[in-house]
Design a protein around this motif. Sequence first.
Motif, mmCIF file in Angstrom:
data_model
loop_
_atom_site.group_PDB
_atom_site.id
_atom_site.type_symbol
_atom_site.label_atom_id
_atom_site.label_comp_id
_atom_site.label_asym_id
_atom_site.label_seq_id
_atom_site.Cartn_x
_atom_site.Cartn_y
_atom_site.Cartn_z
ATOM 1 N N THR A 181 0.914 -1.310 -0.067
ATOM 2 C CA THR A 181 -0.112 -0.090 -0.006
ATOM 3 C C THR A 181 0.933 1.337 -0.106
ATOM 4 O O THR A 181 2.103 0.952 0.418
ATOM 5 N N PHE A 182 0.501 2.283 -0.279
ATOM 6 C CA PHE A 182 0.968 3.623 -0.071
ATOM 7 C C PHE A 182 0.265 4.325 0.787
ATOM 8 O O PHE A 182 -0.062 5.546 0.900
ATOM 9 N N LEU A 183 -0.268 3.728 1.952
ATOM 10 C CA LEU A 183 -0.911 4.337 3.099
ATOM 11 C C LEU A 183 -0.031 4.837 4.217
ATOM 12 O O LEU A 183 -0.493 5.592 5.004
ATOM 13 N N ALA A 184 1.359 4.558 4.087
ATOM 14 C CA ALA A 184 2.079 5.188 5.144
ATOM 15 C C ALA A 184 1.966 6.703 5.381
ATOM 16 O O ALA A 184 1.906 7.241 4.497
ATOM 17 N N PRO A 185 2.190 7.342 6.411
ATOM 18 C CA PRO A 185 1.768 8.457 6.874
ATOM 19 C C PRO A 185 2.729 9.463 5.887
ATOM 20 O O PRO A 185 3.926 8.962 5.641
ATOM 21 N N GLU A 186 2.372 10.504 5.178
ATOM 22 C CA GLU A 186 3.405 11.084 4.283
ATOM 23 C C GLU A 186 4.642 11.553 4.942
ATOM 24 O O GLU A 186 5.499 11.506 4.054
ATOM 25 N N ASN A 187 4.532 12.323 6.019
ATOM 26 C CA ASN A 187 5.886 12.308 6.763
ATOM 27 C C ASN A 187 6.771 11.130 7.014
ATOM 28 O O ASN A 187 8.081 11.504 7.438
ATOM 29 N N GLN A 188 6.277 10.089 6.704
ATOM 30 C CA GLN A 188 7.199 8.835 6.704
ATOM 31 C C GLN A 188 7.524 8.263 5.566
ATOM 32 O O GLN A 188 8.345 7.168 5.563
ATOM 33 N N MET A 189 7.012 8.810 4.604
ATOM 34 C CA MET A 189 7.362 8.194 3.209
ATOM 35 C C MET A 189 8.730 8.221 2.710
ATOM 36 O O MET A 189 9.202 7.219 2.193
ATOM 37 N N GLY A 190 9.602 9.417 3.210
ATOM 38 C CA GLY A 190 10.854 9.242 2.821
ATOM 39 C C GLY A 190 11.549 8.226 3.548
ATOM 40 O O GLY A 190 12.679 7.595 2.801
ATOM 41 N N GLU A 191 11.520 8.021 4.887
ATOM 42 C CA GLU A 191 12.224 7.118 5.655
ATOM 43 C C GLU A 191 12.034 5.630 5.083
ATOM 44 O O GLU A 191 12.781 5.034 5.207
ATOM 45 N N PHE A 192 10.562 5.603 4.824
ATOM 46 C CA PHE A 192 9.990 4.255 4.375
ATOM 47 C C PHE A 192 10.739 3.750 2.969
ATOM 48 O O PHE A 192 11.273 2.818 2.977
ATOM 49 N N ALA A 193 10.801 4.804 2.124
ATOM 50 C CA ALA A 193 11.641 4.588 0.848
ATOM 51 C C ALA A 193 13.188 4.359 0.985
ATOM 52 O O ALA A 193 13.679 3.312 0.445
ATOM 53 N N GLU A 194 13.615 4.878 2.008
ATOM 54 C CA GLU A 194 14.935 4.808 1.934
ATOM 55 C C GLU A 194 15.520 3.370 2.931
ATOM 56 O O GLU A 194 16.175 2.705 2.494
ATOM 57 N N SER A 195 14.557 3.043 3.865
ATOM 58 C CA SER A 195 14.731 1.634 4.552
ATOM 59 C C SER A 195 14.389 0.735 3.244
ATOM 60 O O SER A 195 15.359 -0.653 3.413
#
Length: 495
Positions: free
Chosen positions: A468-482
């Motif tokens: 999903t792309f439902l992770a909070p928007e302010n966490q998307m950068g961290e999510f993509a990096e991990s």
Amino acid sequence: MLQVEEKSIEMQRTAKQASKVLRVESMQKDIVRVEYAVRGEIAIRAEELRKQLSVSPNSLPFTRITNCNIGNPQQLAQRPITFFRQVAALVDYPDLLRSESDLFKPDARERAAKYLAAIGSAGAYSHSQGVPIVRREVADFIEKRDGFAADPENIFLTAGASPAVQLVLNSLISHPKVGIMIPIPQYPLYTASIALFNGTAVPYYLDEAKNWGLSKEELARSLAKARSEGVEVRALCIINPGNPTGQCLSLENMNEVVEFCKKENIVLLADEVYQTNIYKPAERPFHSFKKVVKSKGPEYDNFELISFHSVSKGMVGECGRRGGYFECTNIDPEVMAQFYKIASISLCPPVHGQLMVGLMTNPPKEGDASYPEYRKEMDDIYQSLVRRSNTLAKALNKLEGVSCNEAEGAMYLFPTITLPRKAVEAAKALGKQPDDMYCMELLNETGVCVVPGSGFWQKEGTWHFRSTFLAPENQMGEFAESLARFHEKFMNKYR
């Protein structure tokens, strides 16, 4: 000595288990063979890790579990719509209607009073087919959306779309050779339910190279193969917008599907729960299958269609309320009477879910006190979903051996991953599918929970995962990096 004791304990356990009446071996076999990947082994492991973090916060290389395995918006901090929750609160605690507090806007009070007049109490059973005034709201919504009449008597309110799909599939499958055509990749609800009801899944493949497009030639191939094997194909399932693939069907494609079903005398089951999750409205707007069928004129007056919708998706995201509906178009009245009988066994769907369906289909209108806030909340969520889908798609397409179509709709991306030969061999040695192993390692190292493509079925020799792309928007950068760090490490490990 220790080995003897362990053997004795195991023998006692086995003897105790064998004495039980209810054992896996004695269960209905169709239940045992059901698989549901969205809440399967990886999701279970995610819950184990969540418990570990709650007890020992520093024991893992991550601080939280990010559940990208299921379309559950409010679990990932999507805010509920204020008007909907105000009405729900007033219905739950009617004494608030007598309060002079300005917390609740006048139109919320008015709607709550209307619902209470119809149901008496949210704690009372309703009509088994659903609260009549809510079914009227749904019918009005459908008429406004499609430009064709809708009858509340043809609408059943349900505890989400999933039980509705299961009711219809259970009614269709009367023997093991009844075939239900399903898109591949598909949402596991369909394969699981068809297995549970002892039917035959008839796969037709979407074309990833054409943005998960659908061709009438593929439908014809799938049907011909099934019939050559003695399968009686009774229905074709369409998920539009798509899950897990996120595509939206063109109007031309939809017409081809309808014409195919009419020619082959097949019931069309239209799963349209993502109809407001449309991210490229100029290129691929949403059209309902009912509108397509009705637009084709009197020649299609006997065309059998059942359409599904839910409060769980869109910008509403009220998954836990368990509200949905299905509409029957040109379905035999005697069959609908059987639907009603089966619905009556459960007495009624959750009343809170039914009212949420009413609110979803009859929200505040321009000029209402709650409209400005409602419009802003809906637009903010929508625009954020568009940004998040684009951010994640770009991040995925930067990864080695990964290719991902942009989402036209729904809540998911379904990237294909080309895995090193050693990774495929390592998975085989573990008795796992390669994308299953990839997703489990991703979870264990990053806390990100996604679903392997093998759980949705896929073209042989290809590997995917759904996120999903439902992770909070302010966490998307961290999510993509991990995700990028893990992917590089995984590829190097098995290179």
